[in-house]
Enzyme design. Structure first.
Site, PDB file in Angstrom:
ATOM      1  N   LYS A 161       0.589  -3.448   5.282  1.00 52.34           N
ATOM      2  CA  LYS A 161       1.195  -3.424   3.809  1.00 52.34           C
ATOM      3  C   LYS A 161       1.211  -2.006   3.411  1.00 52.34           C
ATOM      4  O   LYS A 161       0.643  -1.022   3.839  1.00 52.34           O
ATOM      5  CB  LYS A 161       0.480  -4.220   3.081  1.00 52.34           C
ATOM      6  CG  LYS A 161      -1.012  -4.099   2.840  1.00 52.34           C
ATOM      7  CD  LYS A 161      -1.879  -5.190   2.205  1.00 52.34           C
ATOM      8  CE  LYS A 161      -3.138  -4.535   2.029  1.00 52.34           C
ATOM      9  NZ  LYS A 161      -4.099  -5.961   1.842  1.00 52.34           N
ATOM     10  N   ARG A 177      -8.510 -14.710  -7.106  1.00 46.23           N
ATOM     11  CA  ARG A 177      -7.599 -13.855  -7.220  1.00 46.23           C
ATOM     12  C   ARG A 177      -6.049 -14.786  -6.740  1.00 46.23           C
ATOM     13  O   ARG A 177      -5.205 -14.694  -7.480  1.00 46.23           O
ATOM     14  CB  ARG A 177      -7.386 -12.506  -6.378  1.00 46.23           C
ATOM     15  CG  ARG A 177      -6.664 -11.529  -6.760  1.00 46.23           C
ATOM     16  CD  ARG A 177      -6.658 -10.283  -5.749  1.00 46.23           C
ATOM     17  NE  ARG A 177      -6.616 -10.505  -4.291  1.00 46.23           N
ATOM     18  CZ  ARG A 177      -6.631  -9.736  -3.263  1.00 46.23           C
ATOM     19  NH1 ARG A 177      -6.806  -8.283  -3.683  1.00 46.23           N
ATOM     20  NH2 ARG A 177      -6.588 -10.014  -2.049  1.00 46.23           N
ATOM     21  N   TYR A 202      -6.317  26.997 -12.606  1.00 46.78           N
ATOM     22  CA  TYR A 202      -6.025  26.376 -13.953  1.00 46.78           C
ATOM     23  C   TYR A 202      -7.239  26.097 -14.873  1.00 46.78           C
ATOM     24  O   TYR A 202      -8.108  25.372 -13.984  1.00 46.78           O
ATOM     25  CB  TYR A 202      -5.055  25.157 -13.725  1.00 46.78           C
ATOM     26  CG  TYR A 202      -3.650  25.495 -13.596  1.00 46.78           C
ATOM     27  CD1 TYR A 202      -3.002  26.147 -14.278  1.00 46.78           C
ATOM     28  CD2 TYR A 202      -3.147  24.517 -12.435  1.00 46.78           C
ATOM     29  CE1 TYR A 202      -1.443  26.258 -14.087  1.00 46.78           C
ATOM     30  CE2 TYR A 202      -1.747  24.688 -11.780  1.00 46.78           C
ATOM     31  CZ  TYR A 202      -0.867  25.632 -12.811  1.00 46.78           C
ATOM     32  OH  TYR A 202       0.455  25.710 -12.703  1.00 46.78           O
ATOM     33  N   MET A 239      -0.526  21.308  -8.164  1.00 48.42           N
ATOM     34  CA  MET A 239       0.659  20.530  -7.640  1.00 48.42           C
ATOM     35  C   MET A 239       0.934  20.728  -6.027  1.00 48.42           C
ATOM     36  O   MET A 239       0.983  19.998  -5.216  1.00 48.42           O
ATOM     37  CB  MET A 239       2.038  20.732  -8.296  1.00 48.42           C
ATOM     38  CG  MET A 239       2.839  19.588  -7.952  1.00 48.42           C
ATOM     39  SD  MET A 239       4.408  19.587  -8.787  1.00 48.42           S
ATOM     40  CE  MET A 239       3.770  19.282 -10.566  1.00 48.42           C
TER      41      MET A 239
END
Ligand SMILES: *Cc1c(COP(=O)(O)O)cnc(C)c1O
Length: 357
Positions: free
Chosen positions: A35, A131, A254, A302
């Site tokens: 999955k 669940r 940063y 990023m």
């Protein structure tokens, strides 16, 4: 030349890890869980590499299953959450998908459908996860209805899913196994995820369902000898693209959150949170350069991260850097970011090329 940022896949390691499952759970059928794009590795690539090495595959949704069928994957595929609407039953039957059946609606849909052929079903029993699944009390009646339904193929499997199998000290797994074992139903059974395969031999039953361990990672909370044989399939790699001297007292990155405590050599790598390296990774977390661990310095950007390579002799522009993989276990890296390896893998963006030999 391409940006040297990539997820290198070792498909021999994947095959090796199937062998580890076979050694730990001899004679049991194997359902490989692929999955979420095979935990970020690429579902089609992984399914092809597993061809004829496992008995079935498992995914979360019919979309994931149909993508595999379109790619020519012929193995049985279980939908772990079943269908989300009655209309999906037709495609499931036509494409030989197996269904998780876990509530009244699932059975009613099957009873009312007109299908070209019967579908395989796994009846999910809730033994403590709370669940998915019918209660153990309800299970015999659900099983009988599936057996009586012309749209359901013979051989319905009884399954359950562990909540705490990664924790050897938890009583939960034993209780869940007892609840499944107490069912007076004549059917094959399945309980073990990776942690069950690694650490709970009497959970192996008829079918095992490995996910995370196939990719070479241990889900166990503590080191476990059975996991030592696993080989990581993915190595996340980047390169040093810049190097500079930073004087004691200067800051990096940063927010100027990291201050050099000594005159330091800082390497900038071409990888960041846009490539799947977590932004919350703290300063000090290790990366591997020239076989040596070096600590992150400053915030993850990023497209770049900065690393203190003062203690890595000869670090140079162009050096390969491993963010996780061989000799730097994903689970350890993930823990440093207060995450787990499952999350890091499934968050890998499509921007990062998956490359295999
Ligand atoms: C995801 C999943 C698995 C695989 O779990 P791992 O911890 O990755 O081995 C097995 N069974 C079910 C029902 C799942 O949803």
């Amino acid at each position: 030349m391409a940006r040297p940022t990539l997820a290198q896949l070792d498909l021999d390691a994947l095959v090796h890890n199937v062998g580890v499952v076979q050694r730990l759970a001899p004679g049991r059928k194997i359902m490989a869980v692929i999955k979420a794009n095979a935990y970020g590795h690429g579902a089609i690539t992984v399914a092809r590499a597993l061809h004829n090495r496992v008995d079935a595959l498992a995914v979360a949704s019919i979309e994931e299953a149909l993508e595999l069928r379109r790619a020519g994957v012929e193995a049985p595929i279980l939908l772990l959450e079943g269908v989300f609407a009655a209309i999906e039953l037709l495609a499931a039957a036509e494409q030989d998908l197996w269904l998780t059946v876990e509530n009244e609606m699932h059975v009613a849909w099957l009873e009312q459908a007109r299908l070209p052929k019967p579908v395989g079903c796994w009846l999910k029993v809730n033994t403590g996860m709370n669940r998915l699944g019918v209660t153990p009390d309800q299970a015999p009646a659900f099983f009988a209805r599936l057996q009586a339904c012309d749209n359901v193929a013979d051989g319905t499997v009884l399954s359950t899913h562990f909540a705490c199998a990664d924790d050897l000290d938890s009583p939960m797994t034993r209780n869940q196994l007892d609840a499944l074992g107490a069912l007076d139903i004549d059917a094959p059974r399945s309980a073990a995820n990776s942690a069950g395969i690694l650490a709970w031999p009497d959970s192996h039953l008829d079918w095992v369902r490995p996910g995370y361990m196939l990719y070479g990672n241990s889900p166990m909370l503590l080191p476990h000898a059975n996991a030592d044989a696993l080989k990581p399939v993915m190595s996340l790699k980047a390169s040093i693209i810049s190097l500079r001297e930073v004087a004691a007292g200067e800051t990096v990155g940063y927010g100027a959150t990291w201050t050099a405590s000594r005159d330091s050599r800082i390497a900038t790598l071409c990888i960041g949170y846009g490539d799947g390296y977590p932004r919350q990774m703290p300063a000090g977390a290790p990366v591997l350069i020239r076989g040596q661990r070096a600590p992150l310095a400053g915030r993850v950007s990023m497209d770049m991260v900065t690393v203190d390579v003062t203690d890595v002799a000869d670090a140079q522009i162009g050096d390969e850097v491993i963010l996780w993989g061989d000799d730097l276990p994903l689970s350890e890296v993930a823990a440093a970011a207060d995450s787990n390896g499952y999350e890091l893998l499934t968050r890998m963006p499509s921007r990062t090329p998956r490359v295999h030999g």
